[in-house]
Design a protein around this motif. Structure first.
Motif, mmCIF file in Angstrom:
data_model
loop_
_atom_site.group_PDB
_atom_site.id
_atom_site.type_symbol
_atom_site.label_atom_id
_atom_site.label_comp_id
_atom_site.label_asym_id
_atom_site.label_seq_id
_atom_site.Cartn_x
_atom_site.Cartn_y
_atom_site.Cartn_z
ATOM 1 N N GLU A 223 49.255 47.335 49.272
ATOM 2 C CA GLU A 223 50.654 47.749 49.378
ATOM 3 C C GLU A 223 51.368 47.097 50.561
ATOM 4 O O GLU A 223 52.576 46.851 50.505
ATOM 5 C CB GLU A 223 50.741 49.285 49.508
ATOM 6 C CG GLU A 223 50.309 50.054 48.273
ATOM 7 C CD GLU A 223 48.805 50.078 48.092
ATOM 8 O OE1 GLU A 223 48.085 49.742 49.074
ATOM 9 O OE2 GLU A 223 48.346 50.399 46.984
ATOM 10 N N GLN A 224 50.629 46.821 51.637
ATOM 11 C CA GLN A 224 51.237 46.184 52.812
ATOM 12 C C GLN A 224 51.571 44.717 52.573
ATOM 13 O O GLN A 224 52.401 44.152 53.278
ATOM 14 C CB GLN A 224 50.303 46.304 54.012
ATOM 15 C CG GLN A 224 50.181 47.725 54.547
ATOM 16 C CD GLN A 224 49.109 47.852 55.599
ATOM 17 O OE1 GLN A 224 48.057 47.226 55.513
ATOM 18 N NE2 GLN A 224 49.364 48.664 56.620
ATOM 19 N N VAL B 130 48.014 40.628 44.714
ATOM 20 C CA VAL B 130 46.855 40.106 45.450
ATOM 21 C C VAL B 130 45.638 40.904 45.006
ATOM 22 O O VAL B 130 45.736 42.106 44.743
ATOM 23 C CB VAL B 130 47.067 40.217 46.977
ATOM 24 C CG1 VAL B 130 47.297 41.660 47.401
ATOM 25 C CG2 VAL B 130 45.884 39.628 47.734
ATOM 26 N N ASN B 131 44.492 40.243 44.882
ATOM 27 C CA ASN B 131 43.283 40.971 44.480
ATOM 28 C C ASN B 131 42.765 41.809 45.642
ATOM 29 O O ASN B 131 43.052 41.545 46.817
ATOM 30 C CB ASN B 131 42.210 40.004 43.973
ATOM 31 C CG ASN B 131 41.705 39.069 45.061
ATOM 32 O OD1 ASN B 131 42.476 38.630 45.916
ATOM 33 N ND2 ASN B 131 40.430 38.758 45.034
ATOM 34 N N GLN B 132 41.994 42.865 45.310
ATOM 35 C CA GLN B 132 41.554 43.822 46.317
ATOM 36 C C GLN B 132 40.649 43.174 47.356
ATOM 37 O O GLN B 132 40.763 43.445 48.553
ATOM 38 C CB GLN B 132 40.808 44.981 45.638
ATOM 39 C CG GLN B 132 40.496 46.134 46.575
ATOM 40 C CD GLN B 132 41.753 46.778 47.125
ATOM 41 O OE1 GLN B 132 42.592 47.252 46.373
ATOM 42 N NE2 GLN B 132 41.898 46.792 48.440
ATOM 43 N N PHE B 133 39.727 42.303 46.930
ATOM 44 C CA PHE B 133 38.840 41.613 47.862
ATOM 45 C C PHE B 133 39.654 40.789 48.854
ATOM 46 O O PHE B 133 39.377 40.779 50.051
ATOM 47 C CB PHE B 133 37.871 40.719 47.083
ATOM 48 C CG PHE B 133 36.864 40.015 47.954
ATOM 49 C CD1 PHE B 133 35.630 40.581 48.194
ATOM 50 C CD2 PHE B 133 37.148 38.782 48.540
ATOM 51 C CE1 PHE B 133 34.687 39.941 48.996
ATOM 52 C CE2 PHE B 133 36.234 38.138 49.347
ATOM 53 C CZ PHE B 133 34.993 38.719 49.573
ATOM 54 N N GLY B 134 40.680 40.088 48.348
ATOM 55 C CA GLY B 134 41.509 39.266 49.218
ATOM 56 C C GLY B 134 42.272 40.085 50.234
ATOM 57 O O GLY B 134 42.357 39.721 51.415
ATOM 58 N N ALA B 135 42.842 41.222 49.790
ATOM 59 C CA ALA B 135 43.576 42.084 50.726
ATOM 60 C C ALA B 135 42.651 42.592 51.828
ATOM 61 O O ALA B 135 43.021 42.612 53.007
ATOM 62 C CB ALA B 135 44.221 43.245 49.967
ATOM 63 N N ASN B 136 41.439 42.994 51.445
ATOM 64 C CA ASN B 136 40.477 43.475 52.444
ATOM 65 C C ASN B 136 40.125 42.388 53.453
ATOM 66 O O ASN B 136 40.031 42.640 54.656
ATOM 67 C CB ASN B 136 39.206 43.963 51.746
ATOM 68 C CG ASN B 136 39.437 45.211 50.920
ATOM 69 O OD1 ASN B 136 40.430 45.903 51.099
ATOM 70 N ND2 ASN B 136 38.538 45.493 50.001
ATOM 71 N N CYS B 137 39.920 41.159 52.961
ATOM 72 C CA CYS B 137 39.582 40.047 53.862
ATOM 73 C C CYS B 137 40.704 39.780 54.856
ATOM 74 O O CYS B 137 40.451 39.441 56.014
ATOM 75 C CB CYS B 137 39.302 38.789 53.046
ATOM 76 S SG CYS B 137 37.679 38.778 52.255
ATOM 77 N N LEU B 138 41.932 39.915 54.405
ATOM 78 C CA LEU B 138 43.075 39.650 55.279
ATOM 79 C C LEU B 138 43.355 40.789 56.245
ATOM 80 O O LEU B 138 44.147 40.649 57.166
ATOM 81 C CB LEU B 138 44.325 39.384 54.431
ATOM 82 C CG LEU B 138 44.296 38.107 53.575
ATOM 83 C CD1 LEU B 138 45.522 38.052 52.674
ATOM 84 C CD2 LEU B 138 44.225 36.859 54.446
ATOM 85 N N GLY B 139 42.685 41.938 56.035
ATOM 86 C CA GLY B 139 42.862 43.069 56.938
ATOM 87 C C GLY B 139 44.054 43.936 56.612
ATOM 88 O O GLY B 139 44.561 44.661 57.475
ATOM 89 N N GLN C 136 39.367 38.915 58.353
ATOM 90 C CA GLN C 136 37.973 38.553 58.483
ATOM 91 C C GLN C 136 37.784 37.037 58.435
ATOM 92 O O GLN C 136 36.695 36.542 58.702
ATOM 93 C CB GLN C 136 37.165 39.204 57.352
ATOM 94 C CG GLN C 136 37.212 40.721 57.381
ATOM 95 C CD GLN C 136 36.662 41.344 56.118
ATOM 96 O OE1 GLN C 136 36.096 40.643 55.287
ATOM 97 N NE2 GLN C 136 36.813 42.631 55.969
ATOM 98 N N ILE C 137 38.824 36.315 58.068
ATOM 99 C CA ILE C 137 38.745 34.856 57.982
ATOM 100 C C ILE C 137 39.885 34.249 58.790
ATOM 101 O O ILE C 137 40.956 34.849 58.925
ATOM 102 C CB ILE C 137 38.797 34.378 56.513
ATOM 103 C CG1 ILE C 137 40.020 34.948 55.803
ATOM 104 C CG2 ILE C 137 37.549 34.777 55.770
ATOM 105 C CD1 ILE C 137 40.149 34.547 54.350
ATOM 106 N N LYS C 138 39.647 33.056 59.320
ATOM 107 C CA LYS C 138 40.638 32.387 60.164
ATOM 108 C C LYS C 138 41.193 31.123 59.521
ATOM 109 O O LYS C 138 42.343 30.762 59.761
ATOM 110 C CB LYS C 138 40.011 32.030 61.521
ATOM 111 C CG LYS C 138 39.527 33.224 62.307
ATOM 112 C CD LYS C 138 40.644 34.200 62.618
ATOM 113 C CE LYS C 138 40.134 35.409 63.386
ATOM 114 N NZ LYS C 138 41.191 36.403 63.590
#
Length: 451
Positions: free
Chosen positions: A98-99, A85-94, A146-148
């Protein structure tokens, strides 16, 4: 050999295997005359080396672009397990990357969406077409996302890495669009209220609900727009700062001479301030999301002693420039396991450690302790060398509030960290209190052992 034969041999001239002009007595040669001449590097080798450097720079650039694609970009195996998964995507998903790795993709979506998404995967694998398939809109179910809502696009690649098939999944944020659509539909079907005037006649007036929903819609649209408009330039700034750091570190005298040390100082300021702005936006959006709705917890059984050591090491690695204090953990071995959302609890502990390090002098002691009290776990973060005035304690968890003149290291802050901690602890059905005095400050978290 006869006498005549010996005469014939003696009369024969000496035959040499060496050409006449190159005869040499090697044994009598002077060693100082023998030299090793290095073989010159060919133009081909120089060209290949330059091409390799160029290729590596291109790969690094593409990697940077991939990590910052403003969407959730994943690769999955054919069973739906996340491979990357890209870093931006992981951050958006919270989550951290690694998780997410090796977790089932269905874990990120709401219960009502899982069967529909499963059907889309089955259809994709049955068709095995390499074309992209737009699967429609799906609701996420990630506690700190951050997104629903996302629009999902899938693509099947059958021959990826030695004939190992992979599924590419793109999730684009459509939350603002969905919320605006839902609000519009609700307002269209908004009921009207019948009231009676003083002549006890009936008057039909619009319900106040329509006005409230209109204001709510405007607020949500504003927050969504602001977050996007702030995130996009900050993401670009962060990428440019990282590329600047790479370029500076390639210079041999980056740290060695005075002029370049100034450049290093300016780079550090840019990097830190950019991170501070990103944290401000993330904390603000997280607060608004927690105030708007609450997501179900992902409970795990946590062995606190081992788990806290891991969190502490992660904190030191991420905040090595900030952590100048002596950190320790004090936990009894008999402490029972705790059923809790580990991701949320980790975020709470790291925020409290960050706060303690920022407001404690260097070499001060910071301790994490835990104990059992009845059916609860008391988790404490204690820092010495600083105390909060009693007049400031009632406001410590207010949004955007910072204690005046109580920042010895001048680290600055957003004033949102402790407000976010309080909201997250409330989501865990716990409480947090603070007491300060005698040159010491202690934050106490109480969580139920019942889970």
């Amino acid at each position: 050999m006869s006498l005549n034969q010996r005469k014939r041999v003696a009369a024969c001239p000496q035959i040499s295997l060496w050409p006449q002009t190159h005869q040499l007595n090697i044994l009598s040669a002077n060693p100082s005359c023998l030299e090793l001449v290095p073989e010159p590097v060919s133009n081909l080798e120089l060209g290949l080396a330059e091409q390799l450097r160029h290729t590596q720079a291109e790969l690094q650039r593409y990697r940077m672009l991939y990590e910052n694609i403003p969407s959730v970009y994943l690769s999955l195996d054919v069973t739906g397990v996340i491979l990357s998964v890209n870093q931006f995507g992981a951050n958006c998903l919270g989550y951290t990357r690694e998780q997410l790795i090796q977790q089932p993709i269905l874990k990120l979506f709401g219960e009502s969406e899982k069967q529909r998404l499963t059907d889309e995967f089955k259809a994709l694998l049955t068709n095995t077409s390499e074309g992209a398939v737009n699967c429609g809109d799906f609701r996420l179910d990630c506690p700190l996302s951050q997104i629903k809502w996302v629009k999902v696009t899938l693509r099947f690649i059958p021959d990826y890495e030695v004939h190992k098939p992979v599924i590419i999944m793109l999730c684009e944020d459509i939350t603002a669009h969905k919320q605006a659509e839902d609000t519009r539909q609700a307002s269209e079907s908004c009921p009207h209220t019948l009231i009676q005037n003083e002549q006890h006649d009936q008057v039909l007036i619009p319900d106040k609900l329509e006005e409230v929903e209109s204001l709510t819609r405007l607020k949500e649209e504003f927050i969504s727009t602001v977050s996007h408009e702030l995130r996009t330039p900050l993401t670009n700034m962060k990428m440019a700062i990282q590329m600047l750091g790479i370029a500076l570190h390639k210079e041999q005298k980056f740290v060695e001479n005075a002029e370049n040390s100034k450049a290093a100082c300016y780079f550090e300021i840019l990097n830190n301030e950019c991170d501070r702005e990103i944290n401000l936006i993330n904390n603000f959006l997280d607060l608004k999301r927690l105030e708007r709705d609450s997501q179900p917890l992902v409970l795990e059984i946590i062995q606190l002693e081992q788990w806290l050591w891991q969190v502490l090491e992660k904190f030191k690695q991420r905040h090595f420039h900030l952590c100048q204090q002596n950190l320790s953990i004090k936990i009894p071995h008999s402490l029972p396991p705790l059923a809790c959302d580990s991701f949320i609890l980790e975020r709470i502990v790291i925020e409290l450690l960050t706060n303690a390090c920022k407001f404690s002098p260097p070499d001060a002691a910071i301790m994490i302790s835990a104990e059992r009290k009845a059916n609860n776990i008391l988790l404490q973060v204690i820092n010495s060398g600083v105390e909060i005035p009693s007049t400031e304690l009632p406001r410590i968890f207010d949004k955007f509030y910072r204690i005046p003149t109580n920042d010895p290291t001048k680290q600055g802050g957003t004033g949102l960290g402790l407000a976010l901690v309080q909201k997250l602890i409330k989501q865990l059905a716990g409480t947090i209190t603070v007491d300060s005095g005698s040159n010491r400050t202690c934050f106490t978290i109480q969580l139920s052992l019942k889970g």
